[in-house]
Scaffold this active site. Structure first.
Site, PDB file in Angstrom:
ATOM      1  N   ASP A 266       9.130  -5.217 -11.034  1.00 23.10           N
ATOM      2  CA  ASP A 266       8.688  -4.246 -10.067  1.00 23.10           C
ATOM      3  C   ASP A 266       7.938  -4.616  -8.986  1.00 23.10           C
ATOM      4  O   ASP A 266       6.882  -5.312  -9.370  1.00 23.10           O
ATOM      5  CB  ASP A 266       8.036  -3.060 -10.975  1.00 23.10           C
ATOM      6  CG  ASP A 266       8.066  -1.826  -9.863  1.00 23.10           C
ATOM      7  OD1 ASP A 266       8.778  -1.674  -9.012  1.00 23.10           O
ATOM      8  OD2 ASP A 266       7.145  -0.989 -10.092  1.00 23.10           O
TER       9      ASP A 266
ATOM     10  N   ASP B  11       9.708  -7.698  -3.407  1.00 26.30           N
ATOM     11  CA  ASP B  11       9.404  -6.550  -2.147  1.00 26.30           C
ATOM     12  C   ASP B  11       8.875  -7.400  -1.013  1.00 26.30           C
ATOM     13  O   ASP B  11       7.755  -7.979  -1.094  1.00 26.30           O
ATOM     14  CB  ASP B  11       8.152  -5.758  -2.980  1.00 26.30           C
ATOM     15  CG  ASP B  11       7.597  -5.066  -1.975  1.00 26.30           C
ATOM     16  OD1 ASP B  11       7.784  -4.711  -0.689  1.00 26.30           O
ATOM     17  OD2 ASP B  11       6.477  -4.055  -2.328  1.00 26.30           O
TER      18      ASP B  11
ATOM     19  N   HIS C 164       3.062   6.060  -4.252  1.00 22.95           N
ATOM     20  CA  HIS C 164       2.795   5.605  -5.895  1.00 22.95           C
ATOM     21  C   HIS C 164       1.967   6.680  -6.234  1.00 22.95           C
ATOM     22  O   HIS C 164       0.983   6.777  -5.631  1.00 22.95           O
ATOM     23  CB  HIS C 164       2.488   4.120  -6.037  1.00 22.95           C
ATOM     24  CG  HIS C 164       3.508   3.246  -5.909  1.00 22.95           C
ATOM     25  ND1 HIS C 164       3.590   2.291  -5.145  1.00 22.95           N
ATOM     26  CD2 HIS C 164       4.921   3.270  -6.444  1.00 22.95           C
ATOM     27  CE1 HIS C 164       4.925   1.641  -5.231  1.00 22.95           C
ATOM     28  NE2 HIS C 164       5.718   2.077  -6.033  1.00 22.95           N
TER      29      HIS C 164
ATOM     30  N   HIS D 174      11.347   5.194  -5.047  1.00 19.17           N
ATOM     31  CA  HIS D 174       9.908   4.934  -5.530  1.00 19.17           C
ATOM     32  C   HIS D 174       9.172   6.022  -5.794  1.00 19.17           C
ATOM     33  O   HIS D 174       9.479   7.009  -5.031  1.00 19.17           O
ATOM     34  CB  HIS D 174       9.143   3.709  -5.078  1.00 19.17           C
ATOM     35  CG  HIS D 174       9.863   2.371  -5.334  1.00 19.17           C
ATOM     36  ND1 HIS D 174       9.327   1.112  -6.017  1.00 19.17           N
ATOM     37  CD2 HIS D 174      11.061   1.856  -4.977  1.00 19.17           C
ATOM     38  CE1 HIS D 174      10.154   0.406  -6.210  1.00 19.17           C
ATOM     39  NE2 HIS D 174      11.194   0.580  -5.542  1.00 19.17           N
ATOM     40  N   GLY D 175       7.856   5.922  -6.587  1.00 17.25           N
ATOM     41  CA  GLY D 175       6.900   7.280  -6.595  1.00 17.25           C
ATOM     42  C   GLY D 175       7.369   8.480  -7.101  1.00 17.25           C
ATOM     43  O   GLY D 175       7.482   9.529  -6.737  1.00 17.25           O
ATOM     44  N   GLY D 176       8.326   8.252  -8.330  1.00 18.87           N
ATOM     45  CA  GLY D 176       8.951   9.341  -8.914  1.00 18.87           C
ATOM     46  C   GLY D 176       8.058  10.471  -9.454  1.00 18.87           C
ATOM     47  O   GLY D 176       8.465  11.573  -9.654  1.00 18.87           O
TER      48      GLY D 176
ATOM     49  N   ASN E 271      12.146   5.653  -9.564  1.00 18.51           N
ATOM     50  CA  ASN E 271      11.264   4.817 -10.371  1.00 18.51           C
ATOM     51  C   ASN E 271      10.055   5.825 -10.870  1.00 18.51           C
ATOM     52  O   ASN E 271       9.418   6.656 -10.003  1.00 18.51           O
ATOM     53  CB  ASN E 271      10.591   3.884  -9.819  1.00 18.51           C
ATOM     54  CG  ASN E 271      11.302   2.780  -9.209  1.00 18.51           C
ATOM     55  OD1 ASN E 271      12.598   2.584  -9.590  1.00 18.51           O
ATOM     56  ND2 ASN E 271      10.762   1.833  -8.819  1.00 18.51           N
TER      57      ASN E 271
ATOM     58  N   ASN F 283       6.298   5.887 -13.131  1.00 15.72           N
ATOM     59  CA  ASN F 283       5.333   5.111 -13.824  1.00 15.72           C
ATOM     60  C   ASN F 283       4.233   5.985 -14.318  1.00 15.72           C
ATOM     61  O   ASN F 283       4.178   6.428 -15.519  1.00 15.72           O
ATOM     62  CB  ASN F 283       4.835   3.961 -13.124  1.00 15.72           C
ATOM     63  CG  ASN F 283       3.788   2.989 -13.670  1.00 15.72           C
ATOM     64  OD1 ASN F 283       3.564   3.154 -14.838  1.00 15.72           O
ATOM     65  ND2 ASN F 283       3.467   2.199 -13.054  1.00 15.72           N
TER      66      ASN F 283
HETATM   67  P1  13P Z   1       4.896   6.352  -9.707  1.00 15.54           P
HETATM   68  O1  13P Z   1       3.981   5.620 -10.398  1.00 15.54           O
HETATM   69  O2  13P Z   1       4.395   7.210  -8.687  1.00 15.54           O
HETATM   70  O3  13P Z   1       6.074   7.253 -10.844  1.00 15.54           O
HETATM   71  O4  13P Z   1       5.730   5.196  -9.089  1.00 15.54           O
HETATM   72  C1  13P Z   1       6.613   4.337 -10.064  1.00 15.54           C
HETATM   73  C2  13P Z   1       7.013   3.389  -9.067  1.00 15.54           C
HETATM   74  O5  13P Z   1       7.753   3.521  -8.096  1.00 15.54           O
HETATM   75  C3  13P Z   1       7.398   2.014  -9.469  1.00 15.54           C
HETATM   76  O6  13P Z   1       7.442   1.048  -8.518  1.00 15.54           O
END
Ligand code: 13P
Length: 288
Positions: free
Chosen positions: A84, A105, A177, A207-209, A229, A231
């Protein structure tokens, strides 16, 4: 079953759903995500940031752990082990370590340099049967020391990068994120629509789910997002469940201090979060 992400994302794009990338931090995280994917018969992508890779003793340790766990848990659903937000050097380390997928990236470079480096890595990754994600525009906020300003991607630049033959493309569309601030303007669907029109069949990555409302996730999938994504949300779920366990004094009862007991509520919370996301993304039952 460890595979590259190419096929699963192609199918997701054609089938109008998204595959979840869930970032891993340790053995508990990895096991929870693999077991949930298997239970729901869903493809899954295990994301490893450079910081998490370092924490887990390096990419070789991570690859060895994931491969062994995939085998001993009898996982039959497609699983991609994906770097990632990789740096140029990080990508080469993961190629060597036996990952099945990488993200380069290059969004902080000028577009010419992003193109040049992405092009080189596409050839190397594909030569090894791996999939590769590239990025244009940046994802706002901070993840493991990678800080982005969150500017929306230029659709014409997205097309230039997509034309290099990457398997998936992350494009900044106002996503961030970590937790979204109260005054967040939301996703720019106008930008997403323009990128989708320029890049056609390319699976797009959101990203930034964490914390994106369900209706926005659904709309993003309708507009061509095939990988999402997550996290922070698993981290928050783990933290909340662990806090409850300790605050209820359960670690002080009997052998409640046993790490297998102490970490169990957090693991269950990760599983519940992954399940909820897989249902929302529409990838349940899409393993075959
Ligand atoms: P979040 O931590 O906001 O869910 O984002 C995860 C992400 O985009 C990993 O690349």
């Amino acid at each position: 079953m460890l595979v590259s992400a190419t096929e699963m994302l192609k199918k997701a794009k054609e089938g109008h759903y998204a595959v979840g990338q869930f970032n891993i931090n340790n053995l508990e995280w990895t096991k929870a995500i693999l077991q949930t994917a298997q239970e729901l018969n869903s493809p899954v992508i295990l994301g490893v940031s450079e910081g998490a890779g370092k924490y887990m003793c390096g990419f070789e340790t991570v690859a060895a752990m994931v491969k062994a766990m995939d085998k001993s848990l009898g996982i039959t659903v497609p699983v991609a082990l994906h770097l990632d937000h990789g740096t140029y050097d990080g990508c080469y380390k993961c190629i060597k370590a036996g990952f099945t997928s990488i993200m380069f990236d290059g969004s902080h470079y000028a577009i010419e340099e992003n193109i040049e480096k992405t092009k080189e890595l596409v050839a190397v990754a594909h030569g090894m049967g791996m999939s590769i994600e590239a990025e244009v525009g940046s994802i706002g906020g901070e993840e493991d020391g990678v800080v982005g300003m969150g500017e929306c991607a230029d659709p014409a630049e997205c097309k230039q990068i997509a034309d290099l033959g990457v398997d998936m493309l992350a494009a900044g569309i106002g996503n961030i994120h970590g937790k979204y601030p109260a005054n967040w303007a939301g996703l720019s669907f106008e930008t997403l629509d323009a990128i989708q029109q320029k890049t056609g069949v390319m699976p797009l990555v959101l990203h930034g789910g964490t914390g994106i409302p369900a209706d926005m996730i659904k709309k993003a999938i309708d507009l061509g997002v095939s990988k999402i994504n997550v996290n922070t949300e698993c981290q928050l779920a783990f933290q909340e469940a662990t806090r409850k366990y300790v605050e209820a004094g359960k670690d002080l009862e009997g052998k409640g201090f046993d790490p297998r007991k102490l970490l169990a509520p957090g693991v269950e919370a990760i599983k519940a979060t992954v399940k909820e996301k897989m249902e929302l993304f529409g990838c349940v039952g899409k393993a075959n």
